[in-house]
Write an enzyme that holds these catalytic residues in place. Structure first.
Site, PDB file in Angstrom:
ATOM      1  N   GLY A  61       4.858 -10.348   3.546  1.00  0.00           N
ATOM      2  CA  GLY A  61       5.585 -10.345   4.806  1.00  0.00           C
ATOM      3  C   GLY A  61       4.847 -11.146   5.880  1.00  0.00           C
ATOM      4  O   GLY A  61       3.616 -11.126   5.941  1.00  0.00           O
ATOM      5  N   ASP A  82       2.092  -9.567   8.489  1.00  0.00           N
ATOM      6  CA  ASP A  82       0.628  -9.698   8.404  1.00  0.00           C
ATOM      7  C   ASP A  82       0.312 -11.189   8.238  1.00  0.00           C
ATOM      8  O   ASP A  82      -0.039 -11.645   7.143  1.00  0.00           O
ATOM      9  CB  ASP A  82       0.110  -8.877   7.221  1.00  0.00           C
ATOM     10  N   VAL A 139      10.739  -7.501   9.504  1.00  0.00           N
ATOM     11  CA  VAL A 139      11.855  -6.578   9.761  1.00  0.00           C
ATOM     12  C   VAL A 139      11.451  -5.672  10.923  1.00  0.00           C
ATOM     13  O   VAL A 139      10.327  -5.141  10.943  1.00  0.00           O
ATOM     14  CB  VAL A 139      12.186  -5.741   8.508  1.00  0.00           C
ATOM     15  N   HIS A 170       9.103  -3.445   3.720  1.00  0.00           N
ATOM     16  CA  HIS A 170       8.664  -3.638   2.333  1.00  0.00           C
ATOM     17  C   HIS A 170       9.864  -3.907   1.424  1.00  0.00           C
ATOM     18  O   HIS A 170       9.825  -4.775   0.554  1.00  0.00           O
ATOM     19  CB  HIS A 170       7.973  -2.374   1.802  1.00  0.00           C
ATOM     20  N   MET A 185       0.838  -1.206   0.000  1.00  0.00           N
ATOM     21  CA  MET A 185       0.000   0.000   0.000  1.00  0.00           C
ATOM     22  C   MET A 185       0.873   1.256   0.000  1.00  0.00           C
ATOM     23  O   MET A 185       0.402   2.356   0.311  1.00  0.00           O
ATOM     24  CB  MET A 185      -0.937   0.004   1.197  1.00  0.00           C
ATOM     25  N   GLY A 186       2.154   1.089  -0.317  1.00  0.00           N
ATOM     26  CA  GLY A 186       3.044   2.248  -0.377  1.00  0.00           C
ATOM     27  C   GLY A 186       3.472   2.708   1.003  1.00  0.00           C
ATOM     28  O   GLY A 186       3.390   1.954   1.975  1.00  0.00           O
ATOM     29  N   ALA A 187       3.965   3.966   1.093  1.00  0.00           N
ATOM     30  CA  ALA A 187       4.598   4.473   2.320  1.00  0.00           C
ATOM     31  C   ALA A 187       5.662   3.460   2.749  1.00  0.00           C
ATOM     32  O   ALA A 187       5.691   2.987   3.883  1.00  0.00           O
ATOM     33  CB  ALA A 187       3.569   4.701   3.428  1.00  0.00           C
TER      34      ALA A 187
END
Ligand code: AMP
Length: 292
Positions: free
Chosen positions: A154, A157, A183, A44, A37-39
């Site tokens: 990841g 979740d 991470v 990521h 979802m970016g950010a």
């Protein structure tokens, strides 16, 4: 690296890359997709880096998916940072950033949704009804658009990972899901785009989620397998803040494949936690008795 916003562009460029890779390397490339979802943060990016080690062509999708946000959730304030995200993806070696608009993914007249099954009825699913339906719907759409061989997710979740895996099998999608480790910050807090919401006092308390999970793991390794006791040990780590603007949503031990709640823990089971720190909801999990 190319930044693309429409399905047509994505498919055209991916096809061109595929052909040129085949011509240059005399073999068909493996295509990887990392949906986000970016950010973007280093959590990521660890997925993107692993994808680029394992795949000839790597696509990162950046899409804040309205279908997975409920009423009153943080869809509007969710951080958006296309330029910075694209720079990080380029540094990590990605070939394509796919950043569609909501209209591109859900044009006028759109009305088809997938429905997740029983695994979505617990943990995060209880406080976020419909969330996992939105997640698997957008993942399925991204898989159809990008046609990856491998999809990188990841373990952060963990429930999402299990539900997406189930969807792949149930819908006969020939895509291998690659689960990547969580991470963390140095103090143990799992990296999350939502950590930006934390005030200083909340940020100072946030590592307690991981501490609680670690305490449960340590007790498990010490021979305690009764989940009621393990949960008590975890909850004890949180105690000074529960009820103080902070609240525990769930702390459970589950089977890592079916996500069924366990009464007796076994090696490989997952301890999972969700908690609110003020307005911010954080999740984390740990594998019990892992080799690492
Ligand atoms: P999101 O943008 O939050 O939807 O996350 C996109 C992907 O990055 C999901 O597969 C997440 O599980 C993964 N991810 C998010 N945070 C971390 C982290 N701290 N470590 C590893 N993977 C992560």
């Amino acid at each position: 690296m190319q930044i693309l916003h429409t399905v047509d562009e994505l498919q055209r460029v991916a096809r061109e890359l595929y052909i040129s890779f085949e011509d240059d390397n005399h073999e068909a490339p493996q295509v990887g997709l990392t949906p986000t979802m970016g950010a973007l943060h280093l959590g990521h990016i660890s997925l993107v880096e692993q994808m680029m080690e394992e795949c000839g062509i790597g696509i990162v999708s950046l899409f804040v998916n309205p279908a997975q946000f409920g009423e009153g959730e943080d869809f509007d304030k969710y951080p958006r940072a296309l330029e910075a995200d694209a720079a990080l993806c380029e540094q990590a070696g990605a070939d394509i950033v796919f950043a569609p608009s909501a209209d591109e993914m859900y044009p006028a007249g759109y009305e088809t949704m997938l429905k997740a099954g029983s695994m979505a009825e617990r943990f995060c699913g209880l406080s976020r009804p419909g969330h996992f339906d939105g997640v698997i719907t957008v993942c399925c759409k991204l898989f159809n658009i990008c046609q990856p061989d491998f999809a990188y997710f990841g373990e952060k979740d963990f429930q999402q990972l299990c539900i997406v895996e189930r969807m792949l099998r149930d819908l006969h999608l020939d895509i291998q899901l690659v689960a990547c480790p969580i991470v963390r910050e140095e103090d143990g807090l799992a990296l999350s785009s939502r950590n930006k919401y934390l005030g200083d006092a909340e940020r100072a308390e946030a590592p307690k989620l991981h501490k609680a999970l670690q305490a449960m793991d340590a007790a498990f390794r010490g021979g305690e397998h009764e989940v009621k006791v393990l949960r008590g040990i975890g909850a004890h780590e949180l105690e000074p803040w529960t009820g103080n603007g902070f609240s525990l949503e769930y702390l459970e031990v589950a089977d890592p494949y079916t996500l069924e709640v366990k009464a007796e823990a076994a090696p490989g089971d997952r301890a999972l936690i969700a908690a609110h720190l003020g307005e911010t909801r954080l999740i984390d999990n740990i594998e019990l008795g892992s080799e690492e």
